[in-house]
Write a protein that holds these residues in place. Structure first.
Motif, short mmCIF file in Angstrom:
data_model
loop_
_atom_site.label_atom_id
_atom_site.label_comp_id
_atom_site.label_asym_id
_atom_site.label_seq_id
_atom_site.Cartn_x
_atom_site.Cartn_y
_atom_site.Cartn_z
N PRO A 200 0.61 -1.11 -0.04
CA PRO A 200 -0.13 -0.08 -0.09
C PRO A 200 0.84 1.33 0.04
O PRO A 200 1.58 1.39 0.70
CB PRO A 200 -0.88 -0.23 1.26
N GLY A 201 0.43 2.27 -0.72
CA GLY A 201 1.09 3.58 -1.07
C GLY A 201 2.50 3.55 -1.85
O GLY A 201 3.23 4.21 -1.86
N ASP A 202 2.89 2.30 -2.32
CA ASP A 202 4.26 2.17 -2.77
C ASP A 202 4.02 1.55 -4.64
O ASP A 202 3.85 0.35 -4.66
CB ASP A 202 5.17 1.18 -2.24
N PRO A 203 3.80 2.38 -5.48
CA PRO A 203 3.52 2.24 -6.66
C PRO A 203 4.66 1.37 -7.40
O PRO A 203 4.49 0.57 -8.14
CB PRO A 203 3.74 3.68 -7.54
N SER A 204 6.09 1.43 -6.79
CA SER A 204 7.27 0.53 -7.25
C SER A 204 6.94 -0.80 -7.00
O SER A 204 7.52 -1.69 -7.49
CB SER A 204 8.47 1.13 -6.64
N SER A 205 6.03 -1.21 -5.94
CA SER A 205 5.64 -2.68 -5.64
C SER A 205 4.89 -3.42 -6.77
O SER A 205 4.88 -4.58 -6.68
CB SER A 205 5.29 -2.68 -4.34
N GLY A 206 4.16 -2.47 -7.53
CA GLY A 206 3.59 -3.11 -8.77
C GLY A 206 2.31 -3.12 -8.18
O GLY A 206 1.68 -2.97 -7.09
N LEU A 207 1.22 -3.47 -9.13
CA LEU A 207 -0.17 -3.32 -8.98
C LEU A 207 -0.70 -4.83 -8.62
O LEU A 207 -0.16 -5.82 -9.07
CB LEU A 207 -0.97 -2.98 -10.26
#
Length: 670
Positions: A224-231
């Motif tokens: 959550p909150g981390d776009p770099s972790s992927g969708l």
């Protein structure tokens, strides 16, 4: 009856490839649950018949029965182990298809099982009884392999297990249009751009609009909150441009039969159980949003969190319509693993609050239905597949009564309806895209819409995956309608045989006469308040779809009457940011200016309207809670002189309710 030919020496050949396919199939989500059963051997044999129906759907069953009643020999080829499609594989009640719009064999069927709370197995028993009484030969596990043609005529079709069927006429009753595609008939898959058929509900929708949206912002990222972790699974970053077309289709699911009581089967853990697939559900529960649980004997997607996220496997079906049998088997198991896993997750995961887990666990699967597939339905709900492209395409205009064909062969009456097509990440939150629910009145379906182009095939009819746009098919796609069209198709095929003509050249008058004699309903006789066509109005009409719009206006046709295809409203939001300018060229002279709207108690009582005329501007305040005084649709804004241009501007600035824009009419003062 059909003729069956067997070679003098029947050779049973082991299908090495078939065995290889069987070994490479994904493991069933639960015991016995499979879409595709590769043939274990090839047994060459040939059948000759008048009418061959490929597809064991409800439409196919009725088509085969009607063919026999018309005095023709007929065979029904079913891809799986059952007949009846979704009617016997998930539904316990039907949407639409009331006695005022649905007659013929469909009405015979529903008179025996009812239209609500019937058992799928009972529905299949009735179908089988009707097929037997009609003398229809049914062949199961009939997997289409080849279509043989002579010019524009199909001469025979071959199955993987060696069965060859020669016929004078063919009917494609599959949900996906598998026969017509192999026969070289044109088709569409996915959503057309709105511009293709001049529609407003067909293409990509604005994410988050329409029904069944998330009740609160849910983070789309793995962390959550981390776009770099992927969708998270099946969520996309770019949903496309609203109004444009794409390959997306409305989501599939299994229509579950849920029961309570000691004899229920507990929800099993599927063969593939990936908890990340249910992360969105967990986050919804952890958000504190109301689950709005509405489980029943026939549970659909909207029965949890109002359909924001539940059993529809959104985005997981794009490759189904054109997929081969192995591709579909994998997609089938993906859907099954996901949805069975949903039920297991809800009843076992510690992330689901105890009180809700207990409520979910009070339900289970039936022990007296679907016994070969562990209590789980054998039928995936194929809401949309290929759609044939013929010389006549059913569109939004047909659904809304804007265009009425003269060659009706039955009625449709369900909403223009689409489940979600995508989940899109927008500003750090998940938004659903694709849902449409637009009311219609009963309307006729054209014979030409089930008939291929004459240049492509002249002895084939398509009553299920018929010629229509995405959004029109969303209305047509009800089981009673497929049954109606199946009967009409078989009637037309029989007449083509009798008259020795192509299906495109039968006499419609004779077809309509036979349909009516057999109890079909091809014209709606009930009261129907349809749209008002601008061409029927006195004066120069500027519809809302021709106005210059600023701000977010929501389309609707909920309250009638209205001009054209519907009206728009400001959602009672963004006050001061929404305007609509109705402008047109006029001959110099005096005109009465009329504003069209549908009244309701939630409307604005202080709508500011500005009329720009030859002498300047005049502001008028309209109370849209009051019923319009002219024909209950128009209110007069006054008489004004215009010099070659007329312009009316509606604004939502300072308004105290929903602002409605429908049309403005300039009526010349004699």
């Amino acid at each position: 009856m059909q003729k069956i030919f067997l070679p003098a020496l029947v050779v049973l050949t082991s299908v090495i490839a078939g065995h290889g396919l069987a070994q490479s199939l994904p493991k069933p989500a639960v015991d016995g649950l499979r879409y595709y059963y590769p043939p274990e051997r090839v047994e060459p044999r040939e059948i000759e018949t008048d009418i061959c129906v490929y597809g064991g759907t409800s439409g196919g069953v009725v088509a085969a029965i009607q063919a026999r009643r018309m005095g023709k020999s007929a065979v029904l080829l079913s891809f799986g182990k059952h007949v009846g499609g979704l009617t016997t594989g998930g539904l316990s009640h039907t949407d639409g298809g009331g006695a005022d719009v649905c007659g013929g064999i469909a009405r015979e069927f529903y008179n025996q099982i009812g239209q609500r709370n019937f058992k799928p197995s009972a529905a299949e028993d009735v179908y089988k009884k009707m097929l037997t009484e009609a003398g229809v030969e049914v062949y199961y596990l009939a997997h289409l392999d080849k279509v043989n043609r002579d010019g524009t005529q199909i001469t025979s079709i071959s199955m993987e297990d060696g069965l060859v069927v020669k016929a004078k006429q063919f009917i494609d009753a599959t949900y996906e249009g598998d026969l017509f595609a192999r026969a070289g008939v044109s088709y569409a898959v996915g959503r057309e751009a709105n511009s293709v058929y001049d529609e407003t509900y067909d293409g990509i929708r604005q994410p988050g609009t329409g029904g069944h949206n998330f009740p609160t912002a849910i983070d789309p990222y793995v962390r959550p909150g981390d776009p770099s972790s992927g969708l998270l699974p099946r969520i996309v970053a770019d949903g496309g441009v609203p109004g444009e077309g794409d390959k997306a289709i409305q989501a599939y699911c299994f229509r579950m039969r849920l029961v309570k009581g000691e004899d229920r089967l507990p929800f099993p853990k599927p063969n593939v159980y990936d908890t990340q697939q249910y992360e969105v559900l967990a986050r919804l529960f952890e958000s504190g949003a109301d689950p709005r649980m509405g489980w029943s004997i026939d549970t659909n997607n909207h029965h949890l969190f109002d359909g924001a996220y539940f059993i529809d496997f959104v985005g997981g079906n794009t490759d189904w319509p054109e997929g081969d049998w192995m591709t579909r088997e994998k997609i089938f198991q993906d859907h099954a693993n996901y949805q069975i896993g949903v039920m297991y997750f809800l009843t076992h995961s510690p992330r689901i609050p105890d009180q809700w887990r207990d409520r979910f666990a009070a339900f289970g699967l039936p022990s007296d239905e679907y016994q070969d597939t562990s209590g789980w339905t054998h039928e995936l709900y194929i809401r949309e597949g290929r759609r044939m492209l013929s010389d006549y395409v059913m569109t939004q205009d047909n659904c809304q009564g804007y265009e009425v064909p003269e060659d009706s062969i039955g009625l449709a009456s369900y909403n223009m309806d689409s489940h979600h097509c995508q989940m899109v990440a927008v500003d750090g939150a998940i938004r659903n895209e694709g849902n449409v629910e637009i009311r219609v009145s009963p309307y006729p379906i054209a014979y030409r819409a089930i008939t291929p182009k004459a240049s492509e095939c002249t002895n084939l009819l398509v009553p299920v995956a018929l010629s229509s746009s995405h959004i029109a098919f969303g209305s047509i796609r009800m089981e009673p309608v497929f049954m109606i069209l199946g009967q009409s198709a078989a009637t037309a095929a029989s007449q083509a045989i009798d008259d020795n003509v192509s299906v495109q050249n039968i006499k419609y008058e004779s077809l309509a006469k036979q349909l009516l004699a057999d109890g079909q309903i091809i014209q709606y006789e009930g009261s129907s308040e349809g749209p008002i066509h601008p061409k029927t109005l006195k004066g120069i009409v500027v519809d809302d779809r021709d106005a210059k719009l600023e701000g977010e206006w929501e389309e609707s046709n909920h309250i009638r009457p209205f001009i054209g295809r519907g009206y728009r409203h400001d959602q009672d939001q963004a006050k001061g940011k929404c305007t609509a300018t109705f402008a047109t060229k006029l001959k110099s002279g005096e005109y009465e200016v009329r504003l069209a709207y549908s009244a309701n108690s939630n409307r604005a009582s202080n709508l500011p309207v500005t009329i720009r005329h030859a002498a300047g501007e005049q502001r008028v305040v309209v109370n849209q809670r009051e019923k319009p005084s002219i024909d209950e649709i128009f209110v007069s804004l006054g008489k004004f002189r215009f010099d070659q241009q007329g312009e009316v501007v509606v604004s939502n600035e300072g308004t105290d309710g929903h602002v409605i824009i429908d049309a403005v009419v300039f009526v010349s003062v004699e």
